[in-house]
Design a protein around this motif. Structure first.
Motif, PDB file in Angstrom:
ATOM      1  N   GLY A   1       0.802  -1.211   0.000  1.00 43.59           N
ATOM      2  CA  GLY A   1       0.000   0.000   0.000  1.00 43.59           C
ATOM      3  C   GLY A   1       0.835   1.262   0.000  1.00 43.59           C
ATOM      4  N   ALA A   2       2.039   1.177   0.550  1.00 38.04           N
ATOM      5  CA  ALA A   2       2.926   2.342   0.586  1.00 38.04           C
ATOM      6  C   ALA A   2       3.334   2.794  -0.807  1.00 38.04           C
ATOM      7  CB  ALA A   2       4.170   2.027   1.411  1.00 38.04           C
ATOM      8  N   TRP A   3       3.222   1.911  -1.786  1.00 36.23           N
ATOM      9  CA  TRP A   3       3.635   2.243  -3.149  1.00 36.23           C
ATOM     10  C   TRP A   3       2.542   2.963  -3.943  1.00 36.23           C
ATOM     11  CZ3 TRP A   3       5.593  -3.303  -4.767  1.00 36.23           C
ATOM     12  CH2 TRP A   3       6.634  -3.695  -3.920  1.00 36.23           C
ATOM     13  N   LEU A   4       1.314   2.925  -3.455  1.00 36.59           N
ATOM     14  CA  LEU A   4       0.184   3.423  -4.235  1.00 36.59           C
ATOM     15  C   LEU A   4       0.087   4.940  -4.168  1.00 36.59           C
ATOM     16  CD1 LEU A   4      -2.451   0.770  -3.084  1.00 36.59           C
ATOM     17  CD2 LEU A   4      -0.995   0.702  -5.117  1.00 36.59           C
ATOM     18  N   LYS A   5       0.084   5.573  -5.320  1.00 35.87           N
ATOM     19  CA  LYS A   5      -0.030   7.027  -5.335  1.00 35.87           C
ATOM     20  C   LYS A   5      -1.495   7.431  -5.160  1.00 35.87           C
ATOM     21  CE  LYS A   5      -0.676   7.821 -10.316  1.00 35.87           C
ATOM     22  NZ  LYS A   5      -0.095   8.452 -11.531  1.00 35.87           N
ATOM     23  N   PRO A   6      -1.761   8.678  -4.734  1.00 34.06           N
ATOM     24  CA  PRO A   6      -3.147   9.137  -4.626  1.00 34.06           C
ATOM     25  C   PRO A   6      -3.879   8.939  -5.956  1.00 34.06           C
ATOM     26  CG  PRO A   6      -1.679  10.706  -3.601  1.00 34.06           C
ATOM     27  CD  PRO A   6      -0.802   9.715  -4.303  1.00 34.06           C
ATOM     28  N   GLY A   7      -5.065   8.396  -5.887  1.00 32.56           N
ATOM     29  CA  GLY A   7      -5.853   8.180  -7.096  1.00 32.56           C
ATOM     30  C   GLY A   7      -5.620   6.858  -7.784  1.00 32.56           C
TER      31      GLY A   7
ATOM     32  N   ASN B   1     -21.896   4.655  -6.162  1.00 30.94           N
ATOM     33  CA  ASN B   1     -21.300   5.444  -7.238  1.00 30.94           C
ATOM     34  C   ASN B   1     -19.853   5.097  -7.545  1.00 30.94           C
ATOM     35  OD1 ASN B   1     -23.653   6.947  -7.643  1.00 30.94           O
ATOM     36  ND2 ASN B   1     -23.105   8.413  -6.047  1.00 30.94           N
ATOM     37  N   GLY B   2     -19.201   4.345  -6.658  1.00 30.31           N
ATOM     38  CA  GLY B   2     -17.804   4.026  -6.910  1.00 30.31           C
ATOM     39  C   GLY B   2     -16.882   5.129  -6.425  1.00 30.31           C
ATOM     40  N   ARG B   3     -15.847   5.418  -7.202  1.00 29.46           N
ATOM     41  CA  ARG B   3     -14.842   6.418  -6.824  1.00 29.46           C
ATOM     42  C   ARG B   3     -15.494   7.733  -6.434  1.00 29.46           C
ATOM     43  NH1 ARG B   3      -9.550   7.836  -7.364  1.00 29.46           N
ATOM     44  NH2 ARG B   3      -9.039   5.721  -8.068  1.00 29.46           N
ATOM     45  N   SER B   4     -15.012   8.306  -5.320  1.00 27.65           N
ATOM     46  CA  SER B   4     -15.608   9.544  -4.815  1.00 27.65           C
ATOM     47  C   SER B   4     -14.854  10.798  -5.231  1.00 27.65           C
ATOM     48  CB  SER B   4     -15.709   9.489  -3.284  1.00 27.65           C
ATOM     49  OG  SER B   4     -14.411   9.347  -2.700  1.00 27.65           O
ATOM     50  N   ASP B   5     -13.537  10.674  -5.441  1.00 28.86           N
ATOM     51  CA  ASP B   5     -12.748  11.829  -5.866  1.00 28.86           C
ATOM     52  C   ASP B   5     -11.449  11.360  -6.512  1.00 28.86           C
ATOM     53  OD1 ASP B   5     -10.560  11.617  -3.790  1.00 28.86           O
ATOM     54  OD2 ASP B   5     -12.235  12.019  -2.441  1.00 28.86           O
ATOM     55  N   ASP B   6     -10.704  12.285  -7.086  1.00 24.97           N
ATOM     56  CA  ASP B   6      -9.510  11.935  -7.851  1.00 24.97           C
ATOM     57  C   ASP B   6      -8.363  11.418  -6.990  1.00 24.97           C
ATOM     58  OD1 ASP B   6     -10.714  12.567 -10.213  1.00 24.97           O
ATOM     59  OD2 ASP B   6      -9.788  14.549 -10.427  1.00 24.97           O
ATOM     60  N   ALA B   7      -8.399  11.688  -5.689  1.00 25.27           N
ATOM     61  CA  ALA B   7      -7.301  11.263  -4.814  1.00 25.27           C
ATOM     62  C   ALA B   7      -7.557   9.919  -4.146  1.00 25.27           C
ATOM     63  CB  ALA B   7      -7.045  12.326  -3.748  1.00 25.27           C
ATOM     64  N   GLU B   8      -8.776   9.427  -4.208  1.00 22.56           N
ATOM     65  CA  GLU B   8      -9.121   8.180  -3.533  1.00 22.56           C
ATOM     66  C   GLU B   8      -8.351   6.999  -4.115  1.00 22.56           C
ATOM     67  OE1 GLU B   8     -13.148   5.583  -2.396  1.00 22.56           O
ATOM     68  OE2 GLU B   8     -13.198   7.078  -4.004  1.00 22.56           O
ATOM     69  N   VAL B   9      -7.829   6.152  -3.245  1.00 19.74           N
ATOM     70  CA  VAL B   9      -7.195   4.899  -3.658  1.00 19.74           C
ATOM     71  C   VAL B   9      -8.269   3.814  -3.605  1.00 19.74           C
ATOM     72  CG1 VAL B   9      -5.472   3.139  -3.097  1.00 19.74           C
ATOM     73  CG2 VAL B   9      -4.914   5.569  -2.845  1.00 19.74           C
ATOM     74  N   THR B  10      -8.441   3.097  -4.714  1.00 20.58           N
ATOM     75  CA  THR B  10      -9.467   2.065  -4.786  1.00 20.58           C
ATOM     76  C   THR B  10      -8.826   0.699  -5.007  1.00 20.58           C
ATOM     77  OG1 THR B  10      -9.746   2.504  -7.156  1.00 20.58           O
ATOM     78  CG2 THR B  10     -11.266   3.611  -5.639  1.00 20.58           C
TER      79      THR B  10
END
Length: 315
Positions: A206-212, A280-289
């Motif tokens: 998880g530490a590797w995942l960028k915002p979004g 609705n799925g993703r809520s904003d551009d910074a969310e990690v899914t």
């Protein structure tokens, strides 16, 4: 009875139509019993798995897929997955078609991931990392490229030569693809990360995942297998193809549930709820899914029906 081999099955399942067929099936009245999952001993190597997956649409179609997964086949130069799908009439029981199960499985799995990404990945996702060098890898690239404007594809695998082979196959199809040796570096810049392996240890932190970022986990189909670590589970909004399958079979979900890192209520939605608009799925551009798929029999049925109707012209 119609019989479709691997090449014919591939031709009968174009990506846009397959993705839409699966979406339609998730919102329809398909009946999907719990699949049969059996471990088979193989002398002197890893155990194999036998899967039996039935599903039907009352009065229209019924089908069952038989699949064998032999991890040791990688050392024999053979695909890990073999199978056949048997499609019959839901009105009379008449056998209609036998569809190549390996190709159907690969394409419907990738299509379901691309369908989920329609709701979970950023609309402007341009860079994709694929972890794994099996049959699914190229399919995942092609499917995700149908729903997102991917411009760069990277392939990582424990076998560097195998990763380069997949990248070369992707380039031959017109994709901008390259093999990479450093999974961490590639993951840190990726908009979509798809893992399709039989790993028993986490590959992505998880530490590797960028915002979004969107993490798409389609391998590791047993409770003992895992492709993501606890940090990824903590950071991401969690989605699954089906709750019933994920909480009983998927190590990426089962293990965090057992340790308390994840609660069942933390799973935001399953794919049917995304497709229907219930979530609705993703809520904003910074969310990690994070989307975890273990496969659903209705996806196979959707693909088999599409293949049958495409080839025969019947509806």
């Amino acid at each position: 009875m119609l019989v479709l081999d691997e090449e014919q099955t591939r031709a009968a399942l174009p990506w846009p139509e397959l993705i839409e067929a699966i979406a339609h099936m998730f919102t329809g009245d398909c009946v999907m019993p719990v699949r049969h999952h059996h471990e088979m001993e193989v002398p002197n190597e890893e155990s194999a798995t036998l899967l039996l997956m039935p599903a039907w649409v009352p009065g229209r179609y019924a089908g069952v897929k038989t699949v064998s997964v032999f991890p040791g086949n990688v050392r024999r130069g053979l695909p890990a997955i073999f199978g056949t799908y048997l499609l019959s009439s839901g009105a009379t029981g008449e056998m209609l078609a036998a569809v190549d199960g390996g190709e159907l499985t690969a394409r419907r799995t990738a299509a379901a991931s691309a369908l989920a990404a329609r709701y979970l990945a950023r609309p402007d996702a341009e860079e994709m990392l694929v972890c794994g060098t099996g049959r699914l890898s190229l399919n995942l690239m092609l499917a995700h490229g149908t729903t997102r404007p991917i411009k760069k594809y990277r392939v990582w695998g424990r076998n560097g030569q195998a990763a380069e082979k997949i990248a070369a196959e992707a380039r031959a199809l017109g994709l901008n693809a390259e093999a990479v040796a450093d999974a961490q570096a590639a993951a840190r810049t990726a908009d979509i990360i798809s893992c399709a392996t039989l790993s028993s240890e986490p590959l992505i932190s998880g530490a590797w995942l960028k915002p979004g970022a969107h993490l798409d986990l389609v391998g590791a189909f047993k409770p003992s297998m895992r492709e993501s670590d606890d940090d990824a589970i903590r950071r991401a909004s969690i989605y699954v193809d089906t709750r019933a399958g994920a909480i009983s079979e998927a190590g990426d979900i089962v293990q965090p549930l057992k340790s308390g890192v994840l609660k069942e209520r933390d799973i935001k939605a399953e794919l049917a709820e995304l497709v229907s608009g219930a979530h609705n799925g993703r809520s904003d551009d910074a969310e990690v899914t994070l989307f975890k798929s273990v496969g659903a029999a209705l996806e196979d049925l959707a693909g088999a029906i599409l293949a049958y109707e495409t080839v025969t012209g019947r509806k």
